[in-house]
Design an enzyme around this catalytic site. Structure first.
Site, PDB file in Angstrom:
ATOM      1  CD  GLU A   2     -48.863 -10.512 143.258  1.00 24.54           C
ATOM      2  OE1 GLU A   2     -48.220 -10.752 144.309  1.00 24.54           O
ATOM      3  OE2 GLU A   2     -48.326 -10.289 142.156  1.00 24.54           O
ATOM      4  N   GLY A  53     -41.811 -23.261 146.278  1.00 21.29           N
ATOM      5  CA  GLY A  53     -43.234 -22.966 146.091  1.00 21.29           C
ATOM      6  C   GLY A  53     -43.887 -23.841 145.032  1.00 21.29           C
ATOM      7  NE  ARG A  54     -39.595 -23.683 140.296  1.00 19.34           N
ATOM      8  CZ  ARG A  54     -38.895 -22.719 140.887  1.00 19.34           C
ATOM      9  NH1 ARG A  54     -39.513 -21.750 141.526  1.00 19.34           N
ATOM     10  NH2 ARG A  54     -37.580 -22.718 140.840  1.00 19.34           N
ATOM     11  CE  LYS A  80     -40.146 -21.495 150.552  1.00 25.80           C
ATOM     12  NZ  LYS A  80     -39.274 -22.111 149.555  1.00 25.80           N
ATOM     13  CG  HIS A 119     -62.276 -29.092 117.002  1.00 24.48           C
ATOM     14  ND1 HIS A 119     -62.856 -29.408 115.790  1.00 24.48           N
ATOM     15  CD2 HIS A 119     -62.267 -30.240 117.722  1.00 24.48           C
ATOM     16  CE1 HIS A 119     -63.197 -30.687 115.796  1.00 24.48           C
ATOM     17  NE2 HIS A 119     -62.850 -31.215 116.953  1.00 24.48           N
ATOM     18  CE  LYS A 167     -42.284 -11.782 143.582  1.00 20.29           C
ATOM     19  NZ  LYS A 167     -41.775 -12.679 144.607  1.00 20.29           N
ATOM     20  CD  GLU A 217     -41.564 -19.420 139.835  1.00 22.13           C
ATOM     21  OE1 GLU A 217     -41.751 -20.255 140.738  1.00 22.13           O
ATOM     22  OE2 GLU A 217     -42.183 -18.341 139.780  1.00 22.13           O
TER      23      GLU A 217
HETATM   24  O1  F6P Z   1     -42.913 -14.741 142.656  1.00 22.79           O
HETATM   25  C1  F6P Z   1     -42.755 -16.092 142.402  1.00 22.79           C
HETATM   26  C2  F6P Z   1     -43.105 -16.892 143.607  1.00 22.79           C
HETATM   27  O2  F6P Z   1     -42.140 -16.718 144.577  1.00 22.79           O
HETATM   28  C3  F6P Z   1     -43.277 -18.363 143.279  1.00 22.79           C
HETATM   29  O3  F6P Z   1     -42.099 -19.048 143.217  1.00 22.79           O
HETATM   30  C4  F6P Z   1     -44.182 -18.779 144.386  1.00 22.79           C
HETATM   31  O4  F6P Z   1     -44.789 -20.012 144.129  1.00 22.79           O
HETATM   32  C5  F6P Z   1     -45.145 -17.621 144.412  1.00 22.79           C
HETATM   33  O5  F6P Z   1     -44.354 -16.489 144.147  1.00 22.79           O
HETATM   34  C6  F6P Z   1     -45.905 -17.433 145.682  1.00 22.79           C
HETATM   35  O6  F6P Z   1     -45.047 -17.226 146.756  1.00 22.79           O
HETATM   36  P1  F6P Z   1     -45.563 -17.352 148.241  1.00 22.79           P
HETATM   37  O7  F6P Z   1     -46.059 -18.739 148.446  1.00 22.79           O
HETATM   38  O8  F6P Z   1     -44.385 -17.023 149.104  1.00 22.79           O
HETATM   39  O9  F6P Z   1     -46.682 -16.357 148.425  1.00 22.79           O
END
Ligand code: F6P
Length: 549
Positions: free
Chosen positions: A216, A272-273, A210, A389, A513, A358
């Site tokens: 990452e 995002g979620r 987003k 199990h 972060k 979240e």
């Molecule tokens: O760090 C949390 C977050 O912002 C989530 O809410 C989001 O889904 C995820 O990181 C990934 O964010 P992006 O889509 O901006 O890379």
């Protein structure tokens, strides 16, 4: 002017506390069913293809009435209407919350700042469909002219969990000749394992972010680009044929070197979620095809409409949200298990963890005041029979109250052979048996009647009384998956509304972060990091000496 009392001082809240103390001091599901066998039919709500049985809950009609009064007093329906209308209910980010617009029909009108957002939503869906069709048919070719056979989604959090979960859930509907992989972890092993057996000439990377700033994702995307270019002779032009982006940030996408024509956009009013039904679902759309993707959106929309219009007493997300509050706030339950009896839903609970934790892991209310009540819940679980199990022992005989959702389907997927299809009844027998055992247990007298020696009776007695919701659907289809996800989205919404928290921000992820960025130079370059606490400084020193040993 009298001030609105805070949540736990509201009369509707204290009425529930009293009710808990009076009617549910030693609540027994056995007794509740004995007193009212009709609850098996009465405590069922239907939405779309979902039959939701909430009869095995520690509730009676009065509980439901009191919970309904709490929802009314906290104006859940008012906030719901504001969300659907496009009001900026994400107060800390000053944003509208309009994932429901992502699945609205073409002729719907939903305005943000006076502009109807629905045409834009469908324009992106159409662009995605065109692209997905080209990849699926082989018309979209890679840099060397070979067709794409592998699709690798690079994203994290909401830009990974949704598409990865839905891809697994809908595997029987996917183009089996294509390979799909999902890379999220900044641990290089994730990307390594995802691409080690792939041919770069046939591989498409979808960079899903987003913000397009998530370290990452950008790190993995950069490494993926190096892998691609190394495999294709180093020609930068290859990037245009092998990289597309899903983002709200066109500037950053361009900076990364991805052609804006190969960007599929979404908007800041999609959290995002809450985003896998937006452009973030492109990998899924390539997998299942645009028509199936649209069926999934229709499934979401069915539940949106239900949530928006169904009366309170028959409103599934409202009921499930309030039941969670009943246990979390009045019984001290700390967690909630989601136990799908479907191998295809293996990642469903992990997906819900982000959606729920979240969203509702907050300790200040919408006005910035520290809440004086529990919020959120620990969501956990894996497919049911495997859990039976492993950890079900604790649910059955442990000391904690763990409400659970049991999710199952009447029919196995069509493509299974006859022998494997026949296993489905055994799978579902386990679901029904667990719901029964959890609710009704086995009394000491019943154990004795089986001839069990007296000293073993306590160990073999099941107190029961563990509440479950059973969600049953005919079959796991794209539409049903959309219905399930929307059900949980709105359940989370209801709880956030009652708790008066902002379910749509996630400031709690920021500090880690920032600190990671600060610590990294100490690990890579051995630089001194000012202000490290003694424990972390010692860990960094130990890491450095082990690394260089
Ligand atoms: O760090 C949390 C977050 O912002 C989530 O809410 C989001 O889904 C995820 O990181 C990934 O964010 P992006 O889509 O901006 O890379």
């Amino acid at each position: 002017m009298s001030e609105t009392p805070r949540l736990t001082r509201r009369p509707e809240w204290t009425a529930l506390e009293d009710h808990r103390a009076d009617a549910f001091q030693r609540p027994r599901l056995r007794e509740l069913f004995a007193a009212d066998p009709t609850r098996a039919e009465r405590y069922v709500v239907r939405v779309g293809d979902l039959r939701i049985d909430y009869s095995k809950h520690l509730i009676n009609d009065e509980t439901l009435a009191l919970l309904g009064e709490l929802a009314a007093a906290t104006d859940v329906s008012g906030l719901r209407d504001a969300m659907f209308r496009g009001d900026r209910i994400n107060v800390t980010e000053d944003r509208a919350v309009l994932h429901t617009a992502l699945r609205a029909p073409r002729d719907a009108v939903i305005e943000v700042d006076g502009e109807n957002v629905v045409p834009g939503v469908h324009a992106v869906l159409d662009k995605m469909a065109g692209f997905a069709d080209r990849v699926r048919s082989g018309a979209w070719t890679g840099h060397t002219g070979r067709r794409i056979r592998n699709v690798v989604n690079i994203g994290i959090g909401g830009s990974d969990l949704g598409p990865a979960m839905a891809y697994d859930a809908l595997r029987p509907f996917t183009a089996r000749e294509l390979t799909f992989r999902f890379v999220s972890n900044v641990d290089g092993a994730d990307l390594h394992e995802a691409v080690r057996d792939l041919d770069p000439a046939e591989t498409l990377f979808i960079v899903a972010s987003k913000t397009f700033t998530t370290i990452e994702t950008i790190t993995n995307a950069t490494s993926a680009r190096s892998w691609l270019l190394a495999g294709l002779g180093g020609d930068d032009k290859a990037v245009a044929k092998h990289f597309v982006a899903l983002s709200t940030n066109a500037g950053k996408v361009t900076d990364f070197g991805i052609d804006p024509d190969n960007m599929f956009e979404f908007w800041d009013w999609v959290g995002g979620r809450y985003s896998y039904d937006s452009a973030i679902g492109l990998s899924l759309m390539i997998a299942i095809g645009p028509d199936r993707f649209r069926e999934m959106l229709d499934g979401f929309h069915t539940v949106d409409e239900h949530f928006r219009t169904a009366p309170a007493e028959a409103n599934a997300p409202l009921l499930l949200g309030l039941l969670g509050i009943w246990y979390g706030n009045f019984f001290g339950a700390e967690s909630h298990a989601v136990l799908p009896y479907s191998h295809y839903l293996s990642k469903f609970t992990a997906y819900l963890q982000q959606l729920d934790m979240e969203s509702n892991g907050k300790s200040v209310d919408r006005d910035g005041q520290v809440v004086g009540w529990e919020t959120g819940q620990v969501v956990w679980g894996t497919p049911g029979t495997n859990g039976q199990h492993a950890y079900y022992q604790l649910i059955h005989q442990g000391t904690r109250l763990i409400p659970a959702d049991l999710i199952g389907f009447a029919r196995p997927v069509a493509e299974l052979g006859d022998e494997l299809k026949a296993q489905h009844d055994l799978l579902m027998a386990n679901l029904f048996a667990q719901g029964q055992a959890l609710a009704f247990g086995k009394t000491a007298d019943e154990v004795r009647a089986e001839g069990v020696p007296e000293e073993q009776v306590p160990h073999r007695t099941f107190l029961g009384n563990h509440p479950t919701t059973t969600i049953l659907a005919p079959e796991l289809t794209p539409s049903v998956l959309g219905q399930l996800v929307a059900l949980y989205e709105h359940k989370v919404f209801v709880q956030g509304a009652v708790w008066n928290i902002d379910s749509f921000d996630q400031w709690g992820v920021e500090l880690g972060k920032v600190l990671a960025k600060r610590v990294e130079p100490a690990l890579t370059q051995g630089a001194d990091v000012p202000g490290l606490d003694p424990s972390t400084a010692a860990l960094v020193a130990a890491y450095r000496s082990l690394k260089n040993a």
